[in-house]
Design a protein around this motif. Structure first.
Motif, PDB file in Angstrom:
ATOM      1  N   ASP A 272      -4.493   4.334 -11.645  1.00 35.55           N
ATOM      2  CA  ASP A 272      -5.473   5.027 -10.705  1.00 35.55           C
ATOM      3  C   ASP A 272      -4.976   4.792  -9.263  1.00 35.55           C
ATOM      4  O   ASP A 272      -4.852   3.864  -8.651  1.00 35.55           O
ATOM      5  CB  ASP A 272      -6.956   4.327 -10.887  1.00 35.55           C
ATOM      6  CG  ASP A 272      -7.923   5.094 -10.129  1.00 35.55           C
ATOM      7  OD1 ASP A 272      -7.347   6.026  -9.346  1.00 35.55           O
ATOM      8  OD2 ASP A 272      -9.080   4.934 -10.459  1.00 35.55           O
ATOM      9  N   SER A 273      -4.390   6.025  -8.657  1.00 31.96           N
ATOM     10  CA  SER A 273      -3.725   6.006  -7.556  1.00 31.96           C
ATOM     11  C   SER A 273      -5.085   6.183  -6.476  1.00 31.96           C
ATOM     12  O   SER A 273      -4.572   6.036  -5.237  1.00 31.96           O
ATOM     13  CB  SER A 273      -2.959   7.332  -7.413  1.00 31.96           C
ATOM     14  OG  SER A 273      -1.778   7.084  -8.002  1.00 31.96           O
ATOM     15  N   SER A 274      -6.200   6.384  -6.758  1.00 33.26           N
ATOM     16  CA  SER A 274      -7.250   6.500  -5.565  1.00 33.26           C
ATOM     17  C   SER A 274      -7.932   5.181  -5.214  1.00 33.26           C
ATOM     18  O   SER A 274      -8.661   5.441  -4.240  1.00 33.26           O
ATOM     19  CB  SER A 274      -8.335   7.496  -6.506  1.00 33.26           C
ATOM     20  OG  SER A 274      -8.838   6.783  -7.114  1.00 33.26           O
ATOM     21  N   ARG A 275      -7.518   4.189  -5.841  1.00 35.63           N
ATOM     22  CA  ARG A 275      -8.067   2.941  -5.553  1.00 35.63           C
ATOM     23  C   ARG A 275      -6.987   1.795  -5.308  1.00 35.63           C
ATOM     24  O   ARG A 275      -5.834   1.983  -5.990  1.00 35.63           O
ATOM     25  CB  ARG A 275      -9.271   2.445  -6.311  1.00 35.63           C
ATOM     26  CG  ARG A 275      -8.616   2.169  -7.940  1.00 35.63           C
ATOM     27  CD  ARG A 275      -9.828   1.559  -8.630  1.00 35.63           C
ATOM     28  NE  ARG A 275      -9.370   1.183  -9.942  1.00 35.63           N
ATOM     29  CZ  ARG A 275      -8.611   0.107 -10.052  1.00 35.63           C
ATOM     30  NH1 ARG A 275      -8.843  -0.883  -9.153  1.00 35.63           N
ATOM     31  NH2 ARG A 275      -8.573  -0.353 -11.214  1.00 35.63           N
ATOM     32  N   HIS A 276      -7.113   0.730  -5.076  1.00 40.72           N
ATOM     33  CA  HIS A 276      -6.399  -0.608  -4.720  1.00 40.72           C
ATOM     34  C   HIS A 276      -6.461  -1.211  -5.903  1.00 40.72           C
ATOM     35  O   HIS A 276      -7.480  -1.529  -6.556  1.00 40.72           O
ATOM     36  CB  HIS A 276      -6.530  -1.373  -3.680  1.00 40.72           C
ATOM     37  CG  HIS A 276      -6.708  -0.687  -2.255  1.00 40.72           C
ATOM     38  ND1 HIS A 276      -5.526  -0.868  -1.380  1.00 40.72           N
ATOM     39  CD2 HIS A 276      -7.430  -0.251  -1.343  1.00 40.72           C
ATOM     40  CE1 HIS A 276      -5.589   0.084  -0.411  1.00 40.72           C
ATOM     41  NE2 HIS A 276      -6.885   0.271  -0.203  1.00 40.72           N
ATOM     42  N   LEU A 277      -5.242  -1.730  -6.621  1.00 40.31           N
ATOM     43  CA  LEU A 277      -5.041  -2.548  -7.761  1.00 40.31           C
ATOM     44  C   LEU A 277      -5.126  -3.930  -7.225  1.00 40.31           C
ATOM     45  O   LEU A 277      -4.723  -4.188  -6.198  1.00 40.31           O
ATOM     46  CB  LEU A 277      -3.971  -2.318  -8.381  1.00 40.31           C
ATOM     47  CG  LEU A 277      -3.423  -1.025  -8.809  1.00 40.31           C
ATOM     48  CD1 LEU A 277      -1.993  -0.889  -9.553  1.00 40.31           C
ATOM     49  CD2 LEU A 277      -4.280  -0.586  -9.953  1.00 40.31           C
ATOM     50  N   SER A 278      -6.021  -4.676  -8.037  1.00 42.56           N
ATOM     51  CA  SER A 278      -6.069  -6.040  -7.878  1.00 42.56           C
ATOM     52  C   SER A 278      -4.722  -6.694  -8.197  1.00 42.56           C
ATOM     53  O   SER A 278      -3.915  -6.238  -8.800  1.00 42.56           O
ATOM     54  CB  SER A 278      -7.297  -6.804  -8.903  1.00 42.56           C
ATOM     55  OG  SER A 278      -6.856  -6.821 -10.149  1.00 42.56           O
TER      56      SER A 278
ATOM     57  N   ASP B 279      -3.978  13.347  -6.321  1.00 44.84           N
ATOM     58  CA  ASP B 279      -4.688  14.259  -5.143  1.00 44.84           C
ATOM     59  C   ASP B 279      -5.632  13.726  -4.364  1.00 44.84           C
ATOM     60  O   ASP B 279      -6.139  13.813  -3.313  1.00 44.84           O
ATOM     61  CB  ASP B 279      -5.280  15.622  -5.650  1.00 44.84           C
ATOM     62  CG  ASP B 279      -6.467  15.011  -6.889  1.00 44.84           C
ATOM     63  OD1 ASP B 279      -6.240  13.926  -7.589  1.00 44.84           O
ATOM     64  OD2 ASP B 279      -7.519  15.785  -6.887  1.00 44.84           O
ATOM     65  N   GLN B 280      -6.041  12.226  -4.686  1.00 40.62           N
ATOM     66  CA  GLN B 280      -7.019  11.156  -4.068  1.00 40.62           C
ATOM     67  C   GLN B 280      -6.262  10.226  -3.487  1.00 40.62           C
ATOM     68  O   GLN B 280      -7.175   9.047  -3.320  1.00 40.62           O
ATOM     69  CB  GLN B 280      -8.424  11.294  -5.016  1.00 40.62           C
ATOM     70  CG  GLN B 280      -8.990  12.367  -5.282  1.00 40.62           C
ATOM     71  CD  GLN B 280      -9.948  11.828  -6.270  1.00 40.62           C
ATOM     72  OE1 GLN B 280     -10.392  10.649  -6.291  1.00 40.62           O
ATOM     73  NE2 GLN B 280     -10.440  12.842  -7.157  1.00 40.62           N
ATOM     74  N   GLN B 281      -5.022  10.201  -3.831  1.00 47.90           N
ATOM     75  CA  GLN B 281      -4.358   8.814  -3.287  1.00 47.90           C
ATOM     76  C   GLN B 281      -4.542   8.334  -1.939  1.00 47.90           C
ATOM     77  O   GLN B 281      -4.580   9.112  -1.100  1.00 47.90           O
ATOM     78  CB  GLN B 281      -2.693   9.317  -3.624  1.00 47.90           C
ATOM     79  CG  GLN B 281      -1.831   8.193  -3.526  1.00 47.90           C
ATOM     80  CD  GLN B 281      -0.553   8.479  -3.970  1.00 47.90           C
ATOM     81  OE1 GLN B 281       0.088   9.608  -4.053  1.00 47.90           O
ATOM     82  NE2 GLN B 281       0.262   7.389  -4.434  1.00 47.90           N
ATOM     83  N   LEU B 282      -4.556   7.115  -1.823  1.00 49.95           N
ATOM     84  CA  LEU B 282      -4.607   6.402  -0.518  1.00 49.95           C
ATOM     85  C   LEU B 282      -3.146   5.940  -0.162  1.00 49.95           C
ATOM     86  O   LEU B 282      -2.205   5.767  -1.143  1.00 49.95           O
ATOM     87  CB  LEU B 282      -5.353   4.853  -0.938  1.00 49.95           C
ATOM     88  CG  LEU B 282      -6.723   5.034  -1.381  1.00 49.95           C
ATOM     89  CD1 LEU B 282      -7.097   3.583  -1.778  1.00 49.95           C
ATOM     90  CD2 LEU B 282      -7.708   5.646  -0.714  1.00 49.95           C
ATOM     91  N   PRO B 283      -3.131   6.068   1.131  1.00 47.95           N
ATOM     92  CA  PRO B 283      -1.583   5.904   1.914  1.00 47.95           C
ATOM     93  C   PRO B 283      -0.988   4.599   1.246  1.00 47.95           C
ATOM     94  O   PRO B 283       0.170   4.491   1.036  1.00 47.95           O
ATOM     95  CB  PRO B 283      -2.170   5.736   3.076  1.00 47.95           C
ATOM     96  CG  PRO B 283      -3.400   6.674   3.515  1.00 47.95           C
ATOM     97  CD  PRO B 283      -4.077   6.481   2.273  1.00 47.95           C
ATOM     98  N   GLU B 284      -1.917   3.629   1.100  1.00 46.77           N
ATOM     99  CA  GLU B 284      -1.268   2.065   0.709  1.00 46.77           C
ATOM    100  C   GLU B 284      -0.823   2.151  -0.821  1.00 46.77           C
ATOM    101  O   GLU B 284      -0.184   1.050  -1.100  1.00 46.77           O
ATOM    102  CB  GLU B 284      -2.472   1.031   0.907  1.00 46.77           C
ATOM    103  CG  GLU B 284      -3.087   0.991   2.245  1.00 46.77           C
ATOM    104  CD  GLU B 284      -4.160   1.955   2.474  1.00 46.77           C
ATOM    105  OE1 GLU B 284      -4.670   2.431   1.563  1.00 46.77           O
ATOM    106  OE2 GLU B 284      -4.404   2.556   3.598  1.00 46.77           O
ATOM    107  N   THR B 285      -1.383   3.185  -1.672  1.00 45.30           N
ATOM    108  CA  THR B 285      -1.060   3.093  -3.016  1.00 45.30           C
ATOM    109  C   THR B 285       0.218   3.832  -3.257  1.00 45.30           C
ATOM    110  O   THR B 285       0.688   3.956  -4.633  1.00 45.30           O
ATOM    111  CB  THR B 285      -2.264   3.726  -3.880  1.00 45.30           C
ATOM    112  OG1 THR B 285      -2.455   5.093  -3.582  1.00 45.30           O
ATOM    113  CG2 THR B 285      -3.536   2.950  -3.586  1.00 45.30           C
ATOM    114  N   THR B 286       0.846   4.555  -2.273  1.00 43.50           N
ATOM    115  CA  THR B 286       2.150   5.378  -2.556  1.00 43.50           C
ATOM    116  C   THR B 286       3.340   4.326  -3.158  1.00 43.50           C
ATOM    117  O   THR B 286       4.229   4.898  -3.647  1.00 43.50           O
ATOM    118  CB  THR B 286       2.723   6.208  -1.395  1.00 43.50           C
ATOM    119  OG1 THR B 286       2.655   5.230  -0.150  1.00 43.50           O
ATOM    120  CG2 THR B 286       1.466   7.092  -1.064  1.00 43.50           C
ATOM    121  N   ALA B 287       3.226   3.185  -2.669  1.00 47.83           N
ATOM    122  CA  ALA B 287       4.312   2.195  -3.020  1.00 47.83           C
ATOM    123  C   ALA B 287       3.919   1.625  -4.484  1.00 47.83           C
ATOM    124  O   ALA B 287       4.592   0.975  -5.042  1.00 47.83           O
ATOM    125  CB  ALA B 287       4.321   0.844  -2.114  1.00 47.83           C
TER     126      ALA B 287
END
Length: 75
Positions: free
Chosen positions: A28-34, A60-68
């Protein structure tokens, strides 16, 4: 996870992955993974790399921090 039912589901999924012809990891690219999720995904990917497909959901809802997140799954 601290939830007993959820933990049992995770354990069953890991067992089924051993038997599967293909493993699909949906991230899920729209939230931070634990940290636990990252570790679990990496373990599954490393163990089943030859039959693993990684899908990044909700880009399409990707957070900038999740691009990595793609770096968790090296080719």
């Amino acid at each position: 996870t601290g939830d007993f039912i959820e933990q049992q589901g995770i354990e069953r999924s890991l067992q089924e992955a051993d038997l599967a012809d293909m493993v699909i990891l949906v991230v899920d690219s729209s939230r931070h993974l634990s940290e636990q999720e990252k570790q679990t995904y990496q373990e599954i990917y490393q163990k089943h790399r030859d039959k693993c497909l990684v899908v990044f959901n909700k880009v399409d809802q990707q957070l900038p921090e999740t691009t990595a997140y793609h770096t968790l799954f090296p080719l």
